[in-house]
Design a protein around this motif. Structure first.
Motif, PDB file in Angstrom:
ATOM      1  N   MET A   1       0.844  -1.195   0.000  1.00 19.52           N
ATOM      2  CA  MET A   1       0.000   0.000   0.000  1.00 19.52           C
ATOM      3  C   MET A   1       0.881   1.248   0.000  1.00 19.52           C
ATOM      4  N   ASP A   2       0.533   2.243  -0.814  1.00 21.45           N
ATOM      5  CA  ASP A   2       1.272   3.486  -0.888  1.00 21.45           C
ATOM      6  C   ASP A   2       0.754   4.410   0.216  1.00 21.45           C
ATOM      7  N   TRP A   3       1.470   4.427   1.360  1.00 28.11           N
ATOM      8  CA  TRP A   3       0.990   5.175   2.509  1.00 28.11           C
ATOM      9  C   TRP A   3       1.084   6.681   2.304  1.00 28.11           C
ATOM     10  N   ARG A   4       2.025   7.129   1.478  1.00 31.60           N
ATOM     11  CA  ARG A   4       2.110   8.561   1.205  1.00 31.60           C
ATOM     12  C   ARG A   4       0.864   9.031   0.457  1.00 31.60           C
ATOM     13  N   VAL A  38     -10.141   2.354   1.754  1.00 35.84           N
ATOM     14  CA  VAL A  38      -9.724   1.096   2.387  1.00 35.84           C
ATOM     15  C   VAL A  38      -9.729  -0.014   1.348  1.00 35.84           C
ATOM     16  N   GLU A  39      -8.561  -0.550   1.125  1.00 36.47           N
ATOM     17  CA  GLU A  39      -8.416  -1.593   0.107  1.00 36.47           C
ATOM     18  C   GLU A  39      -9.283  -2.804   0.442  1.00 36.47           C
ATOM     19  N   GLY A  40     -10.051  -3.253  -0.533  1.00 34.15           N
ATOM     20  CA  GLY A  40     -10.897  -4.429  -0.367  1.00 34.15           C
ATOM     21  C   GLY A  40     -12.313  -4.127   0.057  1.00 34.15           C
ATOM     22  N   GLY A 142     -10.679 -12.972   2.364  1.00 29.58           N
ATOM     23  CA  GLY A 142      -9.296 -12.540   2.272  1.00 29.58           C
ATOM     24  C   GLY A 142      -9.099 -11.161   1.686  1.00 29.58           C
ATOM     25  N   ALA A 143     -10.165 -10.395   1.522  1.00 27.02           N
ATOM     26  CA  ALA A 143     -10.042  -9.069   0.901  1.00 27.02           C
ATOM     27  C   ALA A 143      -9.373  -8.059   1.827  1.00 27.02           C
ATOM     28  N   PHE A 144      -9.533  -8.245   3.132  1.00 30.36           N
ATOM     29  CA  PHE A 144      -8.975  -7.293   4.092  1.00 30.36           C
ATOM     30  C   PHE A 144      -7.666  -7.824   4.663  1.00 30.36           C
ATOM     31  N   THR A 145      -6.641  -7.003   4.590  1.00 34.98           N
ATOM     32  CA  THR A 145      -5.324  -7.346   5.115  1.00 34.98           C
ATOM     33  C   THR A 145      -5.042  -6.499   6.358  1.00 34.98           C
ATOM     34  N   ARG A 146      -3.871  -6.668   6.924  1.00 34.78           N
ATOM     35  CA  ARG A 146      -3.482  -5.824   8.060  1.00 34.78           C
ATOM     36  C   ARG A 146      -3.355  -4.371   7.632  1.00 34.78           C
ATOM     37  N   ASP A 147      -2.903  -4.139   6.398  1.00 37.97           N
ATOM     38  CA  ASP A 147      -2.857  -2.767   5.895  1.00 37.97           C
ATOM     39  C   ASP A 147      -4.265  -2.184   5.802  1.00 37.97           C
ATOM     40  N   SER A 148      -5.232  -3.009   5.387  1.00 30.17           N
ATOM     41  CA  SER A 148      -6.623  -2.555   5.331  1.00 30.17           C
ATOM     42  C   SER A 148      -7.121  -2.183   6.717  1.00 30.17           C
ATOM     43  N   GLU A 149      -6.732  -2.995   7.691  1.00 31.24           N
ATOM     44  CA  GLU A 149      -7.155  -2.731   9.071  1.00 31.24           C
ATOM     45  C   GLU A 149      -6.561  -1.418   9.578  1.00 31.24           C
ATOM     46  N   THR A 150      -5.278  -1.193   9.283  1.00 31.93           N
ATOM     47  CA  THR A 150      -4.630   0.053   9.696  1.00 31.93           C
ATOM     48  C   THR A 150      -5.291   1.258   9.034  1.00 31.93           C
TER      49      THR A 150
END
Length: 230
Positions: A1-4, A38-40, A142-150
């Motif tokens: 994920m591109d956090w910037r 949010v991805e997913g 499986g659509a939500f990852t830890r990055d999605s959670e953050t």
């Protein structure tokens, strides 16, 4: 994920949230932002509990309403728990609802039939109040990852502050409008019955108490009809 890139979008969203002119508009911007940022995330909504009764706010898809109604009927489910926050959890993530789910055995099978593959939820809260739960849905496991959670947690943090601010502004606006209406009603009674300011207010207050009608509704009646109904 591109956090910037995400940070830039969040900054734009935060300014946009504060620019909304009502609580409903703020809620709609929050849930729309969830599907955009949010991805997913395929659908989002805010769930508020009134006892065991569920209120769904700003759903982006029928799936949100169907899931909330299901949890209300069963009095069970992750969104139900997040809004109630009895467990003390402020975030939940279910990577795969199609797998065996032991925590909500009555909810999981019919939720899968609705088309829910993954879920996340975030308690919306500030230091002073809890504002319900923002719930995110994906149709695929499986659509939500830890990055999605953050990302969802960051969005929920901004959303809670913006929603609290919108509610405060709305309550202040309502209080000012009510005060104006009561003042206008008092003026009508003072002019029509040669009453003092305190006497006019006492008339409104007694009528409100005797008829079990809110004071602002009594004042509105006077403003619209020029008098109180006998």
């Amino acid at each position: 994920m591109d956090w910037r890139d995400f940070a830039e979008q969040m900054a734009t969203m935060a300014r946009d949230l504060l620019a909304q002119d009502s609580v409903d508009a703020t809620l709609e911007r929050i849930t729309r932002s969830a599907t955009e940022l949010v991805e997913g995330c395929d659908a989002a909504g805010v769930l508020i509990l009134h006892g065991a009764t569920v209120e769904t706010l700003a759903p982006t898809d029928q799936l949100v309403l169907d899931s909330d109604r299901l949890q209300e009927r069963l009095e069970e489910g992750p969104c139900f728990d997040a809004a109630r926050s009895r467990t003390g959890e402020h975030v939940f993530r279910i990577p795969d609802l199609t797998a065996h789910e032991q925590r909500w055995p009555a909810y999981a099978p019919p939720a899968r039939d609705l088309g829910v593959g993954s879920m996340m939820g975030f308690l919306l809260y500030t230091e002073d109040e809890e504002l319900g739960a923002m719930n995110l849905y994906a149709r695929h496991p499986g659509a939500f990852t830890r990055d999605s959670e953050t990302a969802g947690w960051l969005l929920a943090s901004h959303a809670a502050v913006a929603l609290s601010s919108a509610r405060t502004h709305a309550q202040l606006g309502e209080a000012i409008a009510t005060r104006h209406t009561i003042g206008e009603a008092m003026g009508i009674l003072m002019g029509g019955h040669r009453l003092s300011e305190s006497q006019a207010f006492d008339v409104l207050r007694r009528y409100s108490q005797e008829r079990n009608i809110k004071l602002r509704e009594v004042a509105r009646q006077v403003c619209e009809q020029g008098a109180l109904e006998p």
